[in-house]
Design a protein around this motif. Structure first.
Motif, PDB file in Angstrom:
ATOM      1  N   UNK A 254       0.832  -1.200   0.000  1.00 49.65           N
ATOM      2  CA  UNK A 254       0.000   0.000   0.000  1.00 49.65           C
ATOM      3  C   UNK A 254       0.870   1.254   0.000  1.00 49.65           C
ATOM      4  N   UNK A 255       1.903   1.251   0.831  1.00 45.08           N
ATOM      5  CA  UNK A 255       2.794   2.406   0.879  1.00 45.08           C
ATOM      6  C   UNK A 255       3.506   2.610  -0.454  1.00 45.08           C
ATOM      7  N   UNK A 256       3.887   1.510  -1.099  1.00 45.58           N
ATOM      8  CA  UNK A 256       4.552   1.627  -2.396  1.00 45.58           C
ATOM      9  C   UNK A 256       3.608   2.223  -3.430  1.00 45.58           C
ATOM     10  N   UNK A 257       2.382   1.746  -3.466  1.00 51.14           N
ATOM     11  CA  UNK A 257       1.435   2.247  -4.451  1.00 51.14           C
ATOM     12  C   UNK A 257       1.148   3.732  -4.237  1.00 51.14           C
ATOM     13  N   UNK A 258       1.027   4.152  -2.986  1.00 52.27           N
ATOM     14  CA  UNK A 258       0.807   5.575  -2.712  1.00 52.27           C
ATOM     15  C   UNK A 258       1.983   6.419  -3.177  1.00 52.27           C
ATOM     16  N   UNK A 259       3.187   5.869  -3.111  1.00 53.77           N
ATOM     17  CA  UNK A 259       4.364   6.591  -3.586  1.00 53.77           C
ATOM     18  C   UNK A 259       4.408   6.645  -5.105  1.00 53.77           C
ATOM     19  N   UNK A 260       3.976   5.563  -5.745  1.00 55.05           N
ATOM     20  CA  UNK A 260       4.083   5.462  -7.195  1.00 55.05           C
ATOM     21  C   UNK A 260       3.054   6.309  -7.937  1.00 55.05           C
ATOM     22  N   UNK A 261       1.843   6.371  -7.430  1.00 53.79           N
ATOM     23  CA  UNK A 261       0.757   6.973  -8.205  1.00 53.79           C
ATOM     24  C   UNK A 261       1.029   8.417  -8.641  1.00 53.79           C
ATOM     25  N   UNK A 262       1.504   9.308  -7.768  1.00 52.40           N
ATOM     26  CA  UNK A 262       1.785  10.674  -8.257  1.00 52.40           C
ATOM     27  C   UNK A 262       2.882  10.701  -9.309  1.00 52.40           C
ATOM     28  N   UNK A 263       3.895   9.836  -9.172  1.00 48.21           N
ATOM     29  CA  UNK A 263       4.978   9.810 -10.158  1.00 48.21           C
ATOM     30  C   UNK A 263       4.481   9.282 -11.498  1.00 48.21           C
ATOM     31  N   UNK A 264       3.648   8.241 -11.470  1.00 46.56           N
ATOM     32  CA  UNK A 264       3.080   7.717 -12.714  1.00 46.56           C
ATOM     33  C   UNK A 264       2.238   8.782 -13.408  1.00 46.56           C
ATOM     34  N   UNK A 265       1.400   9.461 -12.647  1.00 40.81           N
ATOM     35  CA  UNK A 265       0.542  10.500 -13.226  1.00 40.81           C
ATOM     36  C   UNK A 265       1.375  11.612 -13.866  1.00 40.81           C
ATOM     37  N   UNK A 266       2.522  11.919 -13.259  1.00 37.46           N
ATOM     38  CA  UNK A 266       3.364  12.994 -13.786  1.00 37.46           C
ATOM     39  C   UNK A 266       4.117  12.582 -15.048  1.00 37.46           C
ATOM     40  N   UNK A 267       4.415  11.291 -15.190  1.00 36.84           N
ATOM     41  CA  UNK A 267       5.295  10.848 -16.271  1.00 36.84           C
ATOM     42  C   UNK A 267       4.589  10.107 -17.402  1.00 36.84           C
ATOM     43  N   UNK A 268       3.385   9.612 -17.157  1.00 40.32           N
ATOM     44  CA  UNK A 268       2.711   8.829 -18.189  1.00 40.32           C
ATOM     45  C   UNK A 268       2.244   9.711 -19.337  1.00 40.32           C
ATOM     46  N   UNK A 269       2.103   9.094 -20.491  1.00 40.86           N
ATOM     47  CA  UNK A 269       1.615   9.838 -21.643  1.00 40.86           C
ATOM     48  C   UNK A 269       0.205  10.335 -21.455  1.00 40.86           C
ATOM     49  N   UNK A 270      -0.583   9.585 -20.673  1.00 42.83           N
ATOM     50  CA  UNK A 270      -1.972   9.974 -20.427  1.00 42.83           C
ATOM     51  C   UNK A 270      -2.093  11.049 -19.359  1.00 42.83           C
ATOM     52  N   UNK A 271      -1.024  11.259 -18.592  1.00 44.66           N
ATOM     53  CA  UNK A 271      -1.085  12.230 -17.507  1.00 44.66           C
ATOM     54  C   UNK A 271      -1.892  11.763 -16.329  1.00 44.66           C
ATOM     55  N   UNK A 272      -2.102  10.440 -16.221  1.00 49.73           N
ATOM     56  CA  UNK A 272      -2.893   9.882 -15.137  1.00 49.73           C
ATOM     57  C   UNK A 272      -2.478   8.433 -14.892  1.00 49.73           C
ATOM     58  N   UNK A 273      -2.971   7.892 -13.792  1.00 52.16           N
ATOM     59  CA  UNK A 273      -2.737   6.483 -13.454  1.00 52.16           C
ATOM     60  C   UNK A 273      -3.766   5.634 -14.194  1.00 52.16           C
ATOM     61  N   UNK A 274      -3.403   4.455 -14.701  1.00 47.97           N
ATOM     62  CA  UNK A 274      -4.415   3.590 -15.336  1.00 47.97           C
ATOM     63  C   UNK A 274      -5.599   3.345 -14.423  1.00 47.97           C
ATOM     64  N   UNK A 275      -6.794   3.309 -15.010  1.00 43.71           N
ATOM     65  CA  UNK A 275      -8.013   3.183 -14.195  1.00 43.71           C
ATOM     66  C   UNK A 275      -7.995   1.960 -13.290  1.00 43.71           C
ATOM     67  N   UNK A 276      -7.443   0.855 -13.765  1.00 47.62           N
ATOM     68  CA  UNK A 276      -7.447  -0.363 -12.953  1.00 47.62           C
ATOM     69  C   UNK A 276      -6.580  -0.240 -11.704  1.00 47.62           C
ATOM     70  N   UNK A 277      -5.649   0.723 -11.707  1.00 43.76           N
ATOM     71  CA  UNK A 277      -4.839   0.950 -10.512  1.00 43.76           C
ATOM     72  C   UNK A 277      -5.663   1.557  -9.383  1.00 43.76           C
ATOM     73  N   UNK A 278      -6.782   2.157  -9.683  1.00 42.11           N
ATOM     74  CA  UNK A 278      -7.551   2.861  -8.673  1.00 42.11           C
ATOM     75  C   UNK A 278      -8.806   2.109  -8.247  1.00 42.11           C
ATOM     76  N   UNK A 279      -9.024   0.924  -8.812  1.00 36.09           N
ATOM     77  CA  UNK A 279     -10.214   0.142  -8.456  1.00 36.09           C
ATOM     78  C   UNK A 279      -9.926  -0.707  -7.230  1.00 36.09           C
TER      79      UNK A 279
END
Length: 279
Positions: A254-279
């Protein structure tokens, strides 16, 4: 000793069923929009395409065997043709179960043509006790193609109190641009205590991840992320030329995912985390 009887007994032993799977997807630009070009799936490897919410085709990889163990083999291939956008994730975490012999093999090959982009963002891989995984990620970038790629690993099941200190992992990355190697790394877990406990290695953490961004503004992206990274107790980053590499450690998934999500959103081409990551 009756040799003939012994051979006959051996031949009648049940052979363990092994998972085999191969999936391929290719997208291309048609009339200014990214469209599906190729879709192939075989064995336990399935690919689903949710309704896109942006300019990229979204692909969800599924291993219908429910996990991998020694002797299982799964291969994924993806291609983004010139000017197209492809975002790839997985339906769930990949589970690597106890091996009775040999390693599970997971191979991924990506090709990104000029002016194209791929987000390779699978959910975490969970290593169970006595599991063995050999994983490789090979990526070919052409021209001015860009990329965001992630691999995250959880060692043991947190809810079950498992440490899985005997889990083994071999993970190899190779990223090339026009045939020239621009990024290479190898991760090894052999079950040795020093790997899990040493402060220069996992430092007692049970979750870790690597996030790589290949883009011309890599150094500017790092500067934007520095305030966020400074809030994390176990994170590091470096940028050189077009390559930005981020490393994360965390005590729990859980701690890892909370750390990753803002970085993924900042760097991904979509500018967001994949929807399945938030379900």
């Amino acid at each position: 000793m009756n040799v003939a009887a012994s051979i006959a007994d051996f031949e009648t032993l049940p052979r363990l069923q092994r998972a085999r799977g191969a999936g391929r997807i290719a997208v291309g630009q048609i009339a200014g929009r990214t469209r599906l070009r190729t879709l192939f799936q075989e064995g336990c490897a399935k690919i689903r395409l949710p309704r896109p919410t942006g300019p990229a085709v979204e692909a969800v990889l599924i291993n219908t065997s429910g996990g991998l163990t020694g002797g299982d083999v799964v291969e994924w291939q993806a291609e983004a043709q010139a000017g197209s956008r492809l975002s790839i994730t997985t339906q769930a975490c990949e589970r690597i179960y106890r091996s009775s012999g040999g390693a599970a093999e997971l191979t991924t090959r990506l090709r990104v043509a000029a002016s194209a982009h791929i987000d390779w963002l699978p959910q975490e891989t969970i290593l169970f006790g006595q599991s063995r995984l050999e994983r490789s990620l090979d990526i070919e970038l052409e021209g001015d193609a860009t990329l965001t790629a992630l691999e995250a690993v959880l060692i043991g099941r947190e809810a079950m109190g498992e440490a899985a200190r005997d889990a083994c992992l071999s993970d190899n990355w190779r990223i090339r641009r026009d045939g020239r190697l621009i990024h290479a790394e190898a991760t090894r877990l052999t079950g040795a205590d020093i790997e899990r406990d040493a402060s220069s290695l996992l430092a007692g953490c049970n979750a870790f991840a690597t996030l790589v961004s290949i883009a011309p503004d890599a150094e500017a992206r790092l500067e934007k992320l520095r305030p966020f990274l400074a809030t994390l107790p176990h994170a590091g980053a470096s940028a050189m030329g077009e390559r930005l590499v981020l490393r994360f450690l965390a005590p729990t998934g859980i701690a890892l995912r909370r750390s990753l999500q803002p970085a993924i959103a900042a760097l991904s081409g979509a500018g967001s985390v994949p929807r399945l990551w938030t379900i």
